[in-house]
Design a protein around this motif. Structure first.
Motif, short mmCIF file in Angstrom:
data_model
loop_
_atom_site.label_atom_id
_atom_site.label_comp_id
_atom_site.label_asym_id
_atom_site.label_seq_id
_atom_site.Cartn_x
_atom_site.Cartn_y
_atom_site.Cartn_z
N VAL A 314 -22.40 20.29 16.64
CA VAL A 314 -22.50 19.07 17.44
C VAL A 314 -23.51 19.31 18.56
N ARG A 315 -24.60 18.54 18.54
CA ARG A 315 -25.63 18.65 19.56
C ARG A 315 -25.82 17.37 20.36
N ALA A 316 -25.25 16.27 19.86
CA ALA A 316 -25.46 14.98 20.53
C ALA A 316 -24.38 14.01 20.11
N GLY A 317 -24.28 12.90 20.86
CA GLY A 317 -23.43 11.80 20.48
C GLY A 317 -24.27 10.59 20.15
N LYS A 325 -32.26 -9.48 18.08
CA LYS A 325 -33.44 -9.19 17.27
C LYS A 325 -33.31 -7.94 16.42
N ASP A 326 -32.56 -6.95 16.92
CA ASP A 326 -32.53 -5.70 16.18
C ASP A 326 -31.24 -4.95 16.48
N ALA A 327 -31.11 -3.79 15.82
CA ALA A 327 -29.97 -2.89 16.03
C ALA A 327 -30.51 -1.51 16.32
N ALA A 328 -29.85 -0.80 17.23
CA ALA A 328 -30.30 0.53 17.61
C ALA A 328 -29.14 1.51 17.58
N LEU A 329 -29.49 2.78 17.42
CA LEU A 329 -28.57 3.87 17.68
C LEU A 329 -29.11 4.61 18.90
N VAL A 330 -28.28 4.79 19.90
CA VAL A 330 -28.66 5.54 21.10
C VAL A 330 -28.07 6.94 20.96
N VAL A 331 -28.93 7.92 20.88
CA VAL A 331 -28.53 9.32 20.69
C VAL A 331 -28.59 10.02 22.04
N THR A 332 -27.47 10.61 22.46
CA THR A 332 -27.39 11.29 23.75
C THR A 332 -27.21 12.78 23.53
N PRO A 333 -28.22 13.60 23.81
CA PRO A 333 -28.08 15.05 23.63
C PRO A 333 -27.06 15.63 24.61
N PRO A 337 -32.05 19.25 25.98
CA PRO A 337 -32.82 18.26 25.21
C PRO A 337 -32.98 18.66 23.76
N LEU A 338 -33.21 17.66 22.94
CA LEU A 338 -33.50 17.90 21.53
C LEU A 338 -35.00 18.05 21.36
N GLY A 339 -35.42 19.10 20.69
CA GLY A 339 -36.84 19.33 20.48
C GLY A 339 -37.44 18.33 19.50
N ARG A 340 -38.76 18.26 19.50
CA ARG A 340 -39.45 17.34 18.58
C ARG A 340 -39.10 17.63 17.13
N GLN A 341 -38.90 18.93 16.82
CA GLN A 341 -38.59 19.27 15.43
C GLN A 341 -37.23 18.75 15.01
N ASP A 342 -36.34 18.47 15.98
CA ASP A 342 -35.03 17.90 15.67
C ASP A 342 -35.04 16.38 15.73
N GLN A 343 -35.88 15.81 16.60
CA GLN A 343 -35.87 14.35 16.75
C GLN A 343 -36.29 13.63 15.48
N VAL A 361 -31.66 -6.71 9.85
CA VAL A 361 -32.40 -6.80 11.11
C VAL A 361 -33.26 -5.55 11.24
N SER A 362 -34.13 -5.55 12.23
CA SER A 362 -34.94 -4.36 12.50
C SER A 362 -34.07 -3.26 13.11
N HIS A 363 -34.49 -2.03 12.89
CA HIS A 363 -33.70 -0.88 13.33
C HIS A 363 -34.55 0.05 14.20
N ARG A 364 -33.91 0.69 15.15
CA ARG A 364 -34.60 1.70 15.96
C ARG A 364 -33.59 2.75 16.42
N VAL A 365 -34.08 3.95 16.66
CA VAL A 365 -33.29 5.06 17.20
C VAL A 365 -33.87 5.44 18.55
N GLU A 366 -33.02 5.51 19.56
CA GLU A 366 -33.44 5.89 20.90
C GLU A 366 -32.79 7.20 21.29
N PHE A 367 -33.48 7.96 22.12
CA PHE A 367 -32.94 9.21 22.64
C PHE A 367 -32.72 9.05 24.14
N GLY A 368 -31.46 9.09 24.54
CA GLY A 368 -31.12 8.92 25.94
C GLY A 368 -31.21 10.23 26.71
#
Length: 409
Positions: A314-317, A325-333, A337-343, A361-368
């Motif tokens: 477990v590294r994030a929630g 307009k869209d749906a997102a998942l907000v990822v909280t490390p 922080p999560l490195g680029r290789q993990d993002q 709908v459109s989808h996006r993933v955000e890193f909090g």
């Protein structure tokens, strides 16, 4: 001289757990078979098992599980730890009588409602409850209103929760159908399934199934998962089991032919739902979480919230966020922080999950921002996450930086 047991490190235990939980690679298995292999799935919120199966099975279609619920081949009922689980009907009928005494002890010893009823003979209450709840599914509020005139000297809510926990009950549909809504209603096992519970599963058989899904593990681990003391069953099975030790010297038992992949086996990113049993099945959860990690993984307000496994831990929630307009998942490390290789793989898997949760709908993933332990706890000695006690489960739950995007799949 007897050979000393092999010592299994944290990564070895992690990879064994992931392999048995079907999280190293998705498997081709029916939803019913997967639920039985996992010995049930946490289901406090009705949609959680759908996400859990999506993470484990190839080409999982939510309609498959919905049909199991509609046809009553799978049900939601209180079992392990006095919490709600999704199980197949066959497992419900065998597991329920084994765990029923746990429900009764939790009710009388750990809830205010049980203390209110200690002065009454429960037989008349259970007879009335069986009659009322056998007629059709009802909510706790409905049950309380119907019991009040029959037992005017007792608190109606205490009476209703007495029926809820002292009779074998199941939760009725439409709750439990994918993205369907409906009241939290219950009925008796006999009324819903047309059969009575029993005979109960043998403790030794349950130990074998637990180890197949969560081993290697100790009797203390199994108690954390089940709420039951199973030490005698482990001792009876000892001649048939393989014995290991963890790095602290604790004895761990396992099935001889169960998978135990090499510690360096690659583990892909996985999104798991709130309360997934992989996070709750051991007294020492460092095989899946960092020592001392808690960080508010679990939701308390009915919002779907889950965990993200990176390299198996477990590294994030994550939580969903929806707009017009869209749906997102907000990822909280957690913690760092999560490195680029993990993002990149997190984003890919998150978009795949959004295709399940919010099609069309459109989808996006955000890193909090990183969530860290409070400063006062930073110097505290590492400890495993505490096991949720039966008592709180007796209380009803309240109602319910970088980005990437993709069009609907």
């Amino acid at each position: 001289m007897a050979r000393a047991p092999e010592v299994l490190g944290r990564r070895a235990l992690n990879r064994a757990l992931l392999a048995r939980q079907m999280l190293l690679k998705p498997v081709k298995l029916s939803a019913a078979a997967a639920i039985e292999r996992l010995v049930g799935m946490q289901a406090q919120a009705a949609n959680l098992p759908y996400v859990g199966l999506w993470a484990r099975l190839q080409s999982f279609n939510p309609e498959e599980l919905s049909e199991l619920m509609r046809s009553r081949r799978a049900v939601r009922t209180s079992l392990m730890r006095n919490t709600i689980h999704l199980v197949t009907t066959e497992d419900a009928l065998r597991l329920k009588p084994l765990f029923q005494p746990l429900h009764e002890r939790g009710f009388f010893r750990g809830s205010p409602w049980g203390r209110d009823l200690k002065s009454m003979n429960p037989d008349a209450l259970l007879e009335a409850g069986r009659e009322i709840m056998g007629e059709r599914p009802r909510t706790i509020a409905e049950l309380a209103r119907l019991l009040a005139p029959r037992f005017p000297d007792h608190d109606p809510q205490s009476l209703a929760y007495g029926v809820r926990y002292l009779l074998p009950m199941v939760f009725a549909t439409p709750r439990g159908i994918w993205q369907a809504s409906g009241p939290v209603s219950l009925t008796t096992v006999e009324a819903w399934l047309g059969r009575s519970t029993g005979p109960p599963i043998l403790p030794d058989d349950l130990v074998v199934r637990y180890l197949a899904a969560f081993g290697p593990a100790s009797p203390t681990d199994m108690r954390a998962w089940s709420g039951l003391a199973m030490g005698p069953a482990f001792e009876r099975l000892r001649p048939r089991l393989t014995v290991f030790r963890d790095e602290r010297g604790i004895e761990l038992f396992d099935l001889p032919r169960a998978p135990r992949p090499r510690p360096e086996t690659p583990a892909p990113v996985r999104f798991l739902p709130d309360y997934d049993n992989i996070l709750l099945a051991h007294a020492d959860r460092t095989r899946i979480m960092a020592p001392g990690q808690h960080l508010g993984l679990f939701s308390s307000n009915g919002i779907m919230k889950g965990s993200v496994l990176v390299d198996g831990f477990v590294r994030a929630g994550w939580i969903p966020a929806r707009s017009k307009k869209d749906a997102a998942l907000v990822v909280t490390p957690f913690e760092e922080p999560l490195g680029r290789q993990d993002q990149a793989p997190i984003t890919e898997e998150g978009l795949r999950l959004l295709a399940l949760l919010a099609p069309g709908v459109s989808h996006r993933v955000e890193f909090g921002p990183v969530k860290r332990k409070p400063a006062a706890a930073a110097g505290s000695p590492p400890r495993a996450l505490p096991v949720p006690p039966p008592a709180p489960a007796l209380r009803p739950r309240p109602p319910s930086g970088s980005t990437a995007s993709r069009r609907p799949v």
